[in-house]
Design an enzyme around this catalytic site. Structure first.
Site, PDB file in Angstrom:
ATOM      1  CD  GLU A   1      -2.878   0.179   2.589  1.00 50.37           C
ATOM      2  OE1 GLU A   1      -3.108  -0.979   2.969  1.00 50.37           O
ATOM      3  OE2 GLU A   1      -3.138   1.173   3.280  1.00 50.37           O
TER       4      GLU A   1
ATOM      5  CG  ASP B   1      -2.856   8.519   8.088  1.00 52.65           C
ATOM      6  OD1 ASP B   1      -2.894   7.285   8.230  1.00 52.65           O
ATOM      7  OD2 ASP B   1      -2.990   9.080   6.992  1.00 52.65           O
TER       8      ASP B   1
END
Lengths: 398, 260
Positions: free
Chosen positions: B47, B58
């Site tokens: 990824e 995040d």
């Protein structure tokens, strides 16, 4: 459903702006809020409690004051809507009182918020103290430095102030941190957003809670001028909550000119500015599609303003729609002009305005208002919190 | 239409390791060497993070890596340029691009998908792309370029929404292990987490599942693999790359430590 200026579509769109662009982790919270906010706010018990708190705790209605000396100077009829007289010193508390009641009805026990100038943080800490709720406020490290008195106020009120250390360490980054907190605490926490930004339903929710400002204006104008409708309504715009509240009940009245004033910092094109309506392009920030300042790669640009409350790279989707459709006129004011307006309002009317509000006042000479025109300026907050900045620039403004 | 993601899950049905790293980190030109190293070391899927200035989902580790990558000059044009020819050296390992909507919107969705497919990508993860907007504006474009979307599922996602997500993709389901952003400690009580994973397993969904967020070493990887076809690691690798001179070598060591 066709959106109007007052009401977005069911999915929260004002024209091409709005929506809810959120990670799946937030979907249940935001969806719960979307499904319930209108029905909860329509409950008679909610309204009764909200109206009572607005009256007895916040101090509403706030006066509409005819500023005669400013009027003489600008040769027009200027009224100041005194949101600076609200408890905690700014309009922000109208929204936090409403949202804390909403949070209680949703069964939440923990409150988070973001703040730029600290006014929304103080307003949130205040209602959390009132309701006995845990309160965490995210604030950019730079803003904590330039708005120290508000940091101490929040702590005194029992809130925990957490510094946002990433990016420009201002409002944008505080908002990122608050959203991340919410992602980490999806069940017990309500996020009290302080402006008409964020995913749907926040822009509409906050606008409705601030709409009390224009609702009162109409009644007060009728009493004082014989007409509910002024010629101009002027308000500063960072995210845009005080402007949304001041505009709300005039949005569908085409005879009323709506004037939104943005912070141009060192100059709109200086690279140190927060004038989103000029510099922004459509994009997604903090959960909604709106106008935002970004580079060609879609990275969000660091905004700048002397005023922490206007230091934001976007505007609420309603304001993006107002700018795009030209329903509102947008004016940009530089730091120095705002500082001069602080001194002028203080000397002429005995009212020391917040730096944010001073941007709206500084737009007076650009309106083109005539002697018979009625101009209402939303005096969104008082300047006590900005005294350190005013002292720093004392030689320039006094 | 065939797709490397589907092939990977058909070939290996258990213990798939999906590794995330941020493009352009630690140095601008580490992207391609890292892909090769991760694939050689045994990562089953890769990824690639497309750095964004304001990454909402995040945690601090990946955010910091994105800040460094942006300062290094990474952007979508540079990334697609770097990926050209990657399929000659990494023919089979599925490559997914993960990032946020705004940079993709500015690049142009159609443009983005064309370039991504040409660069050899197989799937796209955009955590802030709403399902309804995907269906209305993205689905046809993704299909035209044979790019598979990956959607996140959390412990709070309602069953009917999980079924809808399962219908909308043909790759895998990204099971967020518990509340929190990437790289966070797993604060869920183990019983609660187990019940969540088992609840989803019992739904007999079309797509395989990978568990992500808070997986960082051999033990947490093996634990996650008990409840799904595999797991996703991101922040722990980024930490392992911090300050090293030879990023590909450090990445290999890291993957080996997880698979050992």
């Amino acid at each position: 459903m066709k959106p109007t200026y007052q009401q977005p579509t069911e999915r929260g769109y004002y024209g091409q702006f709005g929506g809810a662009f959120i990670p799946e982790m937030l979907y249940p919270n935001v969806e719960e809020l979307r499904q319930q906010y209108l029905s909860i706010m329509a409950e008679p018990e909610f309204q009764q409690e909200y109206q009572q708190l607005l009256r007895d705790y916040v101090g509403r209605p706030t006066p509409l004051f005819e500023a005669k000396r400013l009027s003489a100077k600008y040769n027009t009829r200027i009224y100041l809507k005194r949101e600076d007289l609200c408890h905690t010193g700014a309009h922000k508390v109208n929204n936090t009182v409403g949202q804390i009641l909403l949070a209680k009805r949703l069964g939440k026990t923990r409150i988070i918020a973001e703040t730029g100038a600290g006014q929304h943080g103080v307003a949130t800490a205040t209602v959390c103290a009132l309701m006995g709720m845990e309160c965490i406020v995210y604030m950019g490290e730079i803003d904590m430095e330039r708005q120290k008195p508000n940091v101490y106020r929040m702590r005194l009120l029992g809130a925990e102030v957490r510094a946002a250390m990433s990016g420009s360490r201002t409002l944008k980054d505080a908002t990122n941190e608050a959203i991340r907190d919410w992602i980490s605490n999806p069940v017990d926490t309500h996020y009290i957003i302080g402006s008409v930004v964020g995913p749907h339903p926040y822009p509409d929710l906050v606008a409705r809670l601030q709409a009390v400002i224009s609702e009162e204006m109409r009644k007060q104008l009728l009493e004082k001028t014989g007409s509910e409708l002024p010629n101009y309504v002027v308000a500063c715009v960072g995210g845009g909550s005080n402007a949304a509240g001041a505009f709300y009940h005039f949005l569908e009245e085409p005879s009323v000119q709506l004037v939104a004033v943005e912070a141009a910092g060192h100059g709109v094109h200086s690279g140190h500015s927060a004038a989103t309506s000029v510099l922004g392009t459509p994009g997604v920030i903090h959960g909604s599609r709106t106008l935002l300042m970004q580079d060609e790669d879609g990275q969000i640009t660091e905004p700048y303003s002397i005023s922490a409350g206007l230091d934001y790279p976007g505007i609420g989707p309603l304001h993006a729609f107002l700018a795009d459709s030209k329903r509102a006129r947008f004016i940009s004011i530089e730091d120095e002009q705002a500082l001069k307006a602080v001194a002028e309002c203080s000397r002429l009317e005995g009212i020391i305005p917040a730096l944010e509000t001073a941007h709206a006042l500084a737009a007076l000479d650009q309106l083109g208002a005539g002697p018979d025109d009625v101009v209402v300026i939303n005096l969104s907050g008082r300047g006590d919190k900005d005294l350190e900045t005013y002292i720093k620039y004392a030689d320039a403004i006094m | 239409m065939t797709n490397r993601i589907k092939d990977a899950f058909e070939k290996k049905q258990k213990n798939l390791l999906n590794i995330y790293f941020t493009a352009g980190y630690p140095r601008l030109h580490d992207t391609v060497p890292l892909i090769k190293a991760l694939s050689e070391a045994g990562a089953d899927l890769i990824e690639i993070g497309m750095p964004f200035s304001d990454p909402l989902a995040d945690g601090p580790v990946i955010q910091a890596s994105s800040t460094v990558a942006l300062a290094n000059g990474m952007n979508l044009r540079v990334l697609f340029e770097q990926l050209k020819g990657i399929r000659e050296s990494v023919p089979e390992t599925p490559i997914l691009l993960m990032g946020y909507l705004n940079p993709v919107m500015q690049f142009g969705v159609d443009n983005f998908c064309r370039e991504a497919a040409a660069a050899g990508a197989d799937g796209i993860i955009l955590p802030d792309l709403p399902l309804d907007d995907y269906v209305a504006e993205y689905q046809d474009i993704f299909r035209r370029h044979n790019l598979r979307p990956v959607f996140l599922i959390t412990p709070q996602t309602a069953p009917e929404r999980i079924r809808r997500i399962d219908e909308l993709t043909d790759s895998f389901l990204y099971l967020v292990s518990g509340p929190g952003t990437t790289g966070g400690a797993n604060t869920q009580a183990e019983g609660v987490q187990e019940a969540y994973f088992q609840r989803i397993e019992a739904m007999n969904l079309r797509n395989p599942r990978l568990i992500g967020f808070g997986i960082g070493d051999k033990a947490s990887f093996q634990n996650a693999c008990q409840y799904a076809e595999g797991a996703i690691i991101g922040s722990a690798l980024i930490r392992a790359l911090e300050g090293v001179d030879d990023a590909p070598a450090a990445a290999k060591r890291f993957v080996s430590s997880v698979l050992a």
